[in-house]
Design an enzyme around this catalytic site. Structure first.
Site, PDB file in Angstrom:
ATOM      1  N   ILE A  21      47.907  31.265  51.137  1.00  0.00           N
ATOM      2  CA  ILE A  21      47.468  32.860  51.246  1.00  0.00           C
ATOM      3  C   ILE A  21      45.736  32.313  50.573  1.00  0.00           C
ATOM      4  O   ILE A  21      44.961  33.291  51.349  1.00  0.00           O
ATOM      5  CB  ILE A  21      48.092  33.502  50.869  1.00  0.00           C
ATOM      6  CG1 ILE A  21      50.217  33.692  51.738  1.00  0.00           C
ATOM      7  CG2 ILE A  21      47.816  34.956  50.315  1.00  0.00           C
ATOM      8  CD1 ILE A  21      50.926  34.482  50.930  1.00  0.00           C
ATOM      9  N   TYR A 156      65.043  34.347  46.515  1.00  0.00           N
ATOM     10  CA  TYR A 156      64.486  34.911  45.135  1.00  0.00           C
ATOM     11  C   TYR A 156      65.149  34.747  43.944  1.00  0.00           C
ATOM     12  O   TYR A 156      63.708  34.281  43.434  1.00  0.00           O
ATOM     13  CB  TYR A 156      63.911  35.729  45.876  1.00  0.00           C
ATOM     14  CG  TYR A 156      62.227  35.530  45.650  1.00  0.00           C
ATOM     15  CD1 TYR A 156      61.098  34.699  46.254  1.00  0.00           C
ATOM     16  CD2 TYR A 156      62.210  36.758  44.994  1.00  0.00           C
ATOM     17  CE1 TYR A 156      60.122  34.499  45.820  1.00  0.00           C
ATOM     18  CE2 TYR A 156      60.299  37.031  45.123  1.00  0.00           C
ATOM     19  CZ  TYR A 156      59.706  36.504  45.369  1.00  0.00           C
ATOM     20  OH  TYR A 156      58.167  36.340  45.738  1.00  0.00           O
ATOM     21  N   LYS A 163      58.204  38.994  40.129  1.00  0.00           N
ATOM     22  CA  LYS A 163      57.207  40.135  40.860  1.00  0.00           C
ATOM     23  C   LYS A 163      57.180  41.982  41.109  1.00  0.00           C
ATOM     24  O   LYS A 163      56.196  42.741  41.101  1.00  0.00           O
ATOM     25  CB  LYS A 163      57.419  39.691  42.754  1.00  0.00           C
ATOM     26  CG  LYS A 163      56.966  38.092  42.821  1.00  0.00           C
ATOM     27  CD  LYS A 163      56.052  38.071  42.832  1.00  0.00           C
ATOM     28  CE  LYS A 163      55.485  36.395  43.425  1.00  0.00           C
ATOM     29  NZ  LYS A 163      53.453  36.365  43.403  1.00  0.00           N
ATOM     30  N   THR A 194      53.595  28.477  52.679  1.00  0.00           N
ATOM     31  CA  THR A 194      53.151  27.561  51.762  1.00  0.00           C
ATOM     32  C   THR A 194      53.442  26.911  50.999  1.00  0.00           C
ATOM     33  O   THR A 194      54.630  27.080  50.734  1.00  0.00           O
ATOM     34  CB  THR A 194      52.912  28.869  50.633  1.00  0.00           C
ATOM     35  OG1 THR A 194      53.578  29.488  49.824  1.00  0.00           O
ATOM     36  CG2 THR A 194      51.532  30.179  51.683  1.00  0.00           C
TER      37      THR A 194
END
Length: 255
Positions: A21, A156, A163, A194
């Site tokens: 990114i 996750y 986050k 990614t």
């Protein structure tokens, strides 16, 4: 083509390869006339991004592992020496131990949680502190988040709470730095394959879900994120700060 950000200086932290990114953001900023400083984590990382560096032509290229004492400070010292100021800072790094990422949050170790928080969240706070004296005329600080900060995303793991802390930090930093015209945002892309994402179990299922259930019925890519980041750094966004800016085809609105 008009370059809306010509004459600006930007630091990009977190470029690992052509799928990063951070690379998408760096390309978009360069297209708008921004001069770049780019860091890499290891010598092996530098080998991966060598062709990208030829393309992007950064004025500053430095090794920076945020876990190594003094590395981040050295980057900002070089920016001070070379440019004397900074207009844009992009933080695109995250890390968690495999067991903590793949396991239950309730089972995460104290050391693993602290490591994930330090690399993925507190390093952005440190960046903001170092950038503040170099942004005398204001500036923009961006970090990368994900929907797992707000909603439970299967597999996750510990990155969800981390986050969430990052997005909360964005709001507090925006409030504290706003009087200096320093704007702070989290950019929250949809799933993109990614290097970091490859460590999430069953990530292909997330890609499939996004393409099937997001209102726009398509995946986003690093260029989409780059375009959004460039906008957030532009005059058109000069009254925006403290947001989590979703670039996910609308996936964040779906229950």
């Amino acid at each position: 083509m008009t370059q809306a950000l010509a004459g600006k200086y930007a630091l990009i932290v977190g470029m690992a390869n052509a799928n990063s990114i951070a690379y998408g953001v760096a390309k978009a900023l360069k297209e708008q006339g921004v001069q770049l400083a780019i860091t890499y984590q290891t010598d092996r990382t530098k080998d991966f991004i060598a062709p990208l560096l030829e393309e992007l032509e950064p004025a500053i290229v430095l090794k920076c592992n945020v876990q190594e004492e003094g590395d981040l400070e050295a980057v900002f010292a070089q920016i001070q020496k070379t440019w004397g100021r900074l207009d844009i800072g992009v933080h695109s790094i995250a890390f968690a131990l495999k067991d903590d990422l793949h396991g239950r949050v309730v089972d995460s170790s104290a050391a693993g949680f602290a490591l994930a928080m330090d690399v993925s969240c507190h390093s952005f706070i440190r960046m903001a502190k170092l950038a503040e004296p170099l942004m005398n005329n204001g500036g923009t600080l961006l970090t990368m988040s994900y929907l797992g900060a707000e909603k439970v995303v299967q597999n996750y793991g510990v990155m969800g709470p981390v986050k969430a802390a990052l997005e909360a930090s964005v709001r507090y930093l925006a409030n504290e730095l706003g009087s200096k015209k320093i704007r702070v945002h989290a950019v929250s892309p949809g799933p993109i394959m990614t290097r970091a994402a490859s460590g999430i179990p069953e990530f292909n299922a997330l890609l499939s879900q996004a393409s099937q259930h997001a209102p726009m019925r398509e995946l986003v890519d690093i260029d989409d994120v780059g375009a959004a980041a460039a906008f957030l750094c532009s005059e058109g966004a000069k009254r925006l700060t403290g947001s989590t800016f979703y670039v996910d085809g609308g996936m964040n609105i779906i229950a």
